[in-house]
Design a protein around this motif. Structure first.
Motif, PDB file in Angstrom:
ATOM      1  N   GLU A  68      42.267  60.812   9.252  1.00 49.00           N
ATOM      2  CA  GLU A  68      43.438  60.977   9.855  1.00 49.00           C
ATOM      3  C   GLU A  68      44.035  59.496   9.878  1.00 49.00           C
ATOM      4  O   GLU A  68      43.579  58.633  10.229  1.00 49.00           O
ATOM      5  N   TYR A  69      45.439  59.593   9.553  1.00 53.60           N
ATOM      6  CA  TYR A  69      46.081  58.450   9.444  1.00 53.60           C
ATOM      7  C   TYR A  69      47.629  58.317  10.071  1.00 53.60           C
ATOM      8  O   TYR A  69      48.022  59.389   9.889  1.00 53.60           O
ATOM      9  N   GLU A  70      48.153  57.272  10.487  1.00 50.89           N
ATOM     10  CA  GLU A  70      49.528  57.122  11.020  1.00 50.89           C
ATOM     11  C   GLU A  70      50.100  55.972  10.416  1.00 50.89           C
ATOM     12  O   GLU A  70      49.460  54.886  10.745  1.00 50.89           O
ATOM     13  N   ARG A  71      51.273  55.904  10.199  1.00 51.25           N
ATOM     14  CA  ARG A  71      52.039  54.679   9.823  1.00 51.25           C
ATOM     15  C   ARG A  71      53.623  54.773   9.544  1.00 51.25           C
ATOM     16  O   ARG A  71      53.984  55.693   9.068  1.00 51.25           O
ATOM     17  N   GLN A  75      52.479  60.930   9.460  1.00 47.34           N
ATOM     18  CA  GLN A  75      51.118  61.405   9.821  1.00 47.34           C
ATOM     19  C   GLN A  75      50.449  61.726   8.452  1.00 47.34           C
ATOM     20  O   GLN A  75      51.208  62.626   7.661  1.00 47.34           O
ATOM     21  N   VAL A  76      49.452  61.226   8.123  1.00 46.23           N
ATOM     22  CA  VAL A  76      48.586  61.793   7.053  1.00 46.23           C
ATOM     23  C   VAL A  76      47.057  62.202   7.280  1.00 46.23           C
ATOM     24  O   VAL A  76      46.557  61.589   7.942  1.00 46.23           O
ATOM     25  N   ARG A  77      46.834  63.341   6.686  1.00 52.79           N
ATOM     26  CA  ARG A  77      45.640  63.756   6.762  1.00 52.79           C
ATOM     27  C   ARG A  77      44.977  63.981   5.305  1.00 52.79           C
ATOM     28  O   ARG A  77      45.655  64.705   4.275  1.00 52.79           O
ATOM     29  N   TYR A  97      46.022  65.715   0.184  1.00 52.12           N
ATOM     30  CA  TYR A  97      46.900  65.061   1.435  1.00 52.12           C
ATOM     31  C   TYR A  97      47.739  65.766   1.953  1.00 52.12           C
ATOM     32  O   TYR A  97      48.686  66.580   1.225  1.00 52.12           O
ATOM     33  N   LYS A 100      53.107  64.547   7.031  1.00 54.73           N
ATOM     34  CA  LYS A 100      53.894  64.995   7.943  1.00 54.73           C
ATOM     35  C   LYS A 100      55.244  63.917   8.219  1.00 54.73           C
ATOM     36  O   LYS A 100      54.665  62.919   8.753  1.00 54.73           O
ATOM     37  N   THR A 101      56.322  64.121   7.977  1.00 57.84           N
ATOM     38  CA  THR A 101      57.415  63.156   7.949  1.00 57.84           C
ATOM     39  C   THR A 101      59.035  64.159   8.141  1.00 57.84           C
ATOM     40  O   THR A 101      58.912  65.096   7.593  1.00 57.84           O
TER      41      THR A 101
END
Length: 211
Positions: A68-71, A75-77, A97, A100-101
């Protein structure tokens, strides 16, 4: 949101706030790779037509696997999958991948080789607005398996990728059979422009970006 396809599995997703590049490739495959100028770079697996980071800009956030990532509000899974039908014994692992944006969910299947998704993968992927799916066979699913996976996910928009195009030195199947069998009239565009309010509600769209 604007989405640009560069060939193979390489896409750039641009919003007002952020730019995401997926699977940049080496020029050795015969296509012109994009210059990396992005905030996030996602790598689905470690093959040269998917993991070229030459010229990576300082400060770029590189994601290379499940988690799980966020930048910058994106949001990226990353979801573990297989590059083949034998649980990775032939070609190894692949990362799906979910991005979500702008209140939209984009799923990039990478070089998935499984002929279908597992129940746990489907649960992790959940609701998808835009699905980027390989259709060229040989190293990934072919058009039949791609159609089955699409039926498992039920996206609003389908974007085929990883198929034969002029100049590509890797031999893949064309997208013609997939486009015929999916049974939707393709929208051929230079760039994909999307907004939450313009997504289809009942019907499914097939968008085929042009190089």
């Amino acid at each position: 949101m604007t989405i640009t396809w560069y060939g193979q599995s390489c896409f750039r997703i641009e919003t007002k706030e952020v730019s995401v590049l997926i699977d940049p490739f080496s020029k050795d495959i015969g296509l012109r790779p994009p210059k990396i100028k992005d905030d996030l770079v996602l790598i689905t697996h470690e093959h040269s037509d998917h993991n070229n980071l030459d010229g990576l800009n300082e400060g770029a956030f590189v994601i290379r696997g499940p988690g799980e990532y966020e930048r910058k509000g994106v949001q990226v899974r990353g979801i573990l999958s297989h590059h083949d039908k034998t649980k990775g014994t032939e070609r190894g692992l692949n990362t799906i991948y979910l991005i979500k944006t702008e209140d939209m969910a984009i799923c990039h299947l990478g070089d998935i080789g499984q002929n279908e998704l597992t129940d746990s993968q489907i649960e992790e992927i959940s609701d998808v607005d835009v699905l980027m799916v390989p259709v060229g066979g040989v190293y990934t699913v072919d058009f039949k398996d791609a159609l089955h996976i699409i039926s498992q996910i039920e996206p609003k928009v389908i974007v085929p990728m990883h198929y034969q195009v002029p100049g590509l030195s890797i031999r893949l199947d064309s997208a013609d059979r997939f486009i015929k069998e999916v049974g939707l009239t393709p929208e051929n565009v230079d760039k994909i422009k999307l907004a939450k309010k313009t997504l289809p509600i009942e019907e499914v769209k097939l968008i085929v970006p042009q190089l």
